[in-house]
Design a protein around this motif. Structure first.
Motif, PDB file in Angstrom:
ATOM      1  N   GLY A  23      -3.610   1.318   5.528  1.00 33.36           N
ATOM      2  CA  GLY A  23      -2.472   0.706   4.855  1.00 33.36           C
ATOM      3  C   GLY A  23      -2.268  -0.756   5.202  1.00 33.36           C
TER       4      GLY A  23
ATOM      5  N   ASP B 126      -4.114  -4.700   5.932  1.00 31.39           N
ATOM      6  CA  ASP B 126      -5.303  -5.471   5.592  1.00 31.39           C
ATOM      7  C   ASP B 126      -5.523  -6.678   6.488  1.00 31.39           C
ATOM      8  OD1 ASP B 126      -4.002  -7.947   3.821  1.00 31.39           O
ATOM      9  OD2 ASP B 126      -2.885  -6.070   3.691  1.00 31.39           O
TER      10      ASP B 126
ATOM     11  N   SER C  62       0.824  -1.204   0.000  1.00 35.23           N
ATOM     12  CA  SER C  62       0.000   0.000   0.000  1.00 35.23           C
ATOM     13  C   SER C  62       0.857   1.253   0.000  1.00 35.23           C
ATOM     14  CB  SER C  62      -0.921   0.016   1.223  1.00 35.23           C
ATOM     15  OG  SER C  62      -0.181   0.270   2.392  1.00 35.23           O
TER      16      SER C  62
END
Length: 125
Positions: A111, A113, A103
């Protein structure tokens, strides 16, 4: 599915130390970077520190610079947060996070996940 599991939180007095751990359940595990965030009651989740997985580059939020140290142990799929000289203001739920997709954003929750469930750190006399 990979899970992140934090441990090491607890109740400590001001000036004490704690080491948080965050282990990934899957093997192999090669995120772009991992981070620690914290959320105090009534406040938004905030950045604490990050480490890049390949080169172990790091950075810290200003309130914790010089007191906290992030590290990673690739062979154990684990990232650590060593916290020294803890202050009452450090009281929060601490979350580890992984960026399994690039990211470029190391400092905000968007940023990352993959998130752990959080571990409580309470600093009180």
């Amino acid at each position: 599915q990979v899970q992140l599991v934090e441990s090491g939180g607890g109740l400590v007095q001001p000036g004490d130390s704690l080491r948080l751990s965050c282990a990934a359940s899957a093997w192999p595990f090669s995120p772009y970077n991992m981070g620690w965030f914290r959320q105090a009651p009534g406040k938004e989740r905030e950045f604490v520190s990050y480490i890049t997985w390949r080169l172990a580059s790091t950075d810290y939020a200003e309130p914790v610079k010089g007191r906290f140290a992030i590290s990673r142990e690739k062979s154990k799929n684990t990232v650590y947060l060593q916290m020294l000289r803890l202050e009452p203001e450090d009281t929060a739920v601490y979350y580890c996070a992984a960026a399994t997709r690039y990211s470029g954003d190391f400092y905000s929750t968007g940023g990352y996940d993959l998130w752990g469930q959080g571990t409580q750190v309470t600093v009180a006399p």
